[in-house]
Motif scaffolding. Structure first.
Motif, PDB file in Angstrom:
ATOM      1  N   SER A 121       0.810  -1.223   0.000  1.00  0.00           N
ATOM      2  CA  SER A 121       0.000   0.000   0.000  1.00  0.00           C
ATOM      3  C   SER A 121       0.840   1.269   0.000  1.00  0.00           C
ATOM      4  N   TYR A 155       1.252   6.517   1.938  1.00  0.00           N
ATOM      5  CA  TYR A 155       0.568   5.253   1.686  1.00  0.00           C
ATOM      6  C   TYR A 155      -0.906   5.532   1.394  1.00  0.00           C
ATOM      7  N   ILE A 163      -4.894   3.326   1.261  1.00  0.00           N
ATOM      8  CA  ILE A 163      -5.679   2.101   1.399  1.00  0.00           C
ATOM      9  C   ILE A 163      -7.132   2.391   1.042  1.00  0.00           C
ATOM     10  N   THR A 179      -7.710   3.579  -3.694  1.00  0.00           N
ATOM     11  CA  THR A 179      -6.744   2.839  -4.507  1.00  0.00           C
ATOM     12  C   THR A 179      -7.424   2.002  -5.583  1.00  0.00           C
ATOM     13  N   GLU A 196      -6.495  -4.094   4.618  1.00  0.00           N
ATOM     14  CA  GLU A 196      -5.383  -3.281   4.111  1.00  0.00           C
ATOM     15  C   GLU A 196      -4.808  -2.409   5.227  1.00  0.00           C
TER      16      GLU A 196
END
Length: 455
Positions: A294, A302, A304, A308, A320
């Motif tokens: 991730s 990052y 999640i 995404t 996630e």
């Protein structure tokens, strides 16, 4: 910038299921200093404008059939009118309660909450709509997605899924545009609540991407219930008039509906976050591109969940989040497992699915298909023509069950259990070795002796 100068170890943008879980675990389990910003309501799409209120509406919509069935079972029951004001008031009170739970969970974990919109200034700095800026070693984007309308003039005169829970009253007639699971679920819900529902979808069949046989049975059941379904149909023009919303469709119809509902897809909430200027890569639809951990193209950032656009399901976003916290704060690099995820479509009847469709499996090698369709005892006794289906896709070589598809009342409950076996790699013979629970619909899953076809 040294590590000691950061305000937070982690700053989360988005207070939905994935963002809240990541914040709670990072702070509560790993002792990280965490901040979280949410510009709307805590709980995100699932709790506030998705899974939870939708499932409450599913429950409400099934009682009309229950009243009819009860009379067949000897009960003296009169049909009553559905009171939208009563139901929606209780539903909104429940959503308020759940939002309070989410806020309390964050407080209990020591997470600093900011009721504000957040954008990203640089790889370690978040700017809040309050005028504050916060720095963090890691930034996690969990902003979810939003429903989109068709590019037709006056499309803003129709509603989307976010709006359906806030209607002042139920319309007498509604056109739903789309053939995906959101369109089909709400077609069944609204029909069950007494709305005259028409469904226009561009493809030849609803529920594209699901097993053909399973979605075909769902479509038959929806038509049998009285939902007016039109394949290969799209809206070319729409205009609000005194009598309602007039539409002209690609299959030549001109009709007027009290309300038009666009269930035509969703798009990630990645706009105006400042991502592209930082080098975070976005897909054509705006999805943040991340690796198996991730992580975006910017190492400290990052993402999640639905932003995404990997597998857009609440339990997936939560998994996630758990993988992210293990990787970043637990010292256990944990890739996200997106394989063999069970899911359910809450149509009437429901559809539960895990693993490959028959069509997908047949492309990969020789398979056997075990399938049983029948009238279940409860509704057959009541005189209803409803049918259910249990289906297993089996690899001829290894005997592994590659896919399981259920169309039946409570299919979502059944597929959760079947999903465990499929995830473990169970074979058809292991299914067969399991004793049936009788009399149930699900016993067919372990009693189908011969394949109906091979491919």
């Amino acid at each position: 910038m040294s590590e000691q100068s950061f305000d937070y170890d982690l700053f989360v943008i988005g207070g939905g299921s994935g963002g809240v879980r990541a914040a709670r675990v990072a702070a509560g389990t790993y002792g990280a200093k965490v901040g979280l910003a949410e510009q709307d309501r805590y709980g995100g799409t699932c709790v506030i404008r998705g899974c939870v209120p939708k499932k409450l509406m599913v429950f409400a919509s099934t009682y009309r059939d229950s009243f009819e069935d009860a009379r067949s079972y000897g009960w003296s029951v009169e049909d009553g009118a559905f009171d939208w004001d009563n139901f929606s008031g209780k539903m909104n009170a429940e959503l308020d309660r759940l939002e309070g739970v989410y806020r309390s969970l964050l407080d209990g974990s020591g997470v600093d909450k900011f009721d504000a919109r957040a954008t990203i200034q640089d790889a370690h700095t978040v700017a809040l709509s309050t005028g504050e800026t916060k720095t963090a070693k890691h930034i996690l984007i969990a902003t979810g997605g939003h429903p989109i309308r068709l590019g037709v003039e006056n499309a803003d005169q129709g509603i989307v899924s976010d709006d359906i829970f806030h209607l002042d009253k139920l319309p007498k007639s509604m056109l739903i545009i789309g053939g995906g699971y959101i369109a089909c679920e709400f077609a069944c819900i609204l029909h069950g609540l007494g709305v005259e529902v028409s469904l226009y979808f561009r493809g030849a069949q609803i529920l594209n991407g699901f097993d053909d046989e399973a979605r075909g049975l769902v479509a038959e059941a929806m038509r049998a219930r009285g939902i007016d379904m039109h394949s290969g149909a799209n809206v070319l023009e729409m205009e609000k008039q005194d009598a309602g919303i007039w539409i002209k469709s690609s299959h030549g119809q001109e009709r007027t509906f009290d309300q038009v509902f666009f269930a035509t897809g969703r798009k990630p909430n990645s706009t105006d976050l400042g991502l592209e200027a930082l080098g975070v890569k976005l897909a054509r639809n705006g999805a943040i591109e991340v690796d198996e951990y991730s992580q975006s193209a910017v190492p400290s950032i990052y993402a999640i969940g639905d932003v995404t656009d990997r597998v857009n399901l609440t339990p997936v976003a939560i998994r996630e989040a758990m993988a992210f916290t293990k990787t970043v704060f637990g010292g256990e690099p944990t890739p996200v497992d997106h394989d063999l995820i069970p899911s359910a479509v809450f149509t009437q009847p429901e559809m539960g699915t895990v693993g490959m469709t028959e069509e997908e499996a047949a492309e990969k090698g020789p398979i056997e298909v075990y399938c049983s369709s029948f009238r279940p005892m409860q509704t057959a006794f009541a005189g209803r023509p409803d049918r259910v289906m249990m289906k297993l896709i089996v690899c001829q070589e290894t005997r592994t069950v590659l896919g399981c598809h259920i169309v039946a009342p409570q299919a979502g409950e059944m597929i959760q259990m079947a999903g465990i076996a499929v995830k473990m790699g169970a074979t058809k013979e292991q299914f067969d070795a399991t004793c049936a629970v009788h009399p149930t619909m699900s016993e067919e899953m372990v009693t189908m002796a011969k394949p109906v076809r091979s491919a």
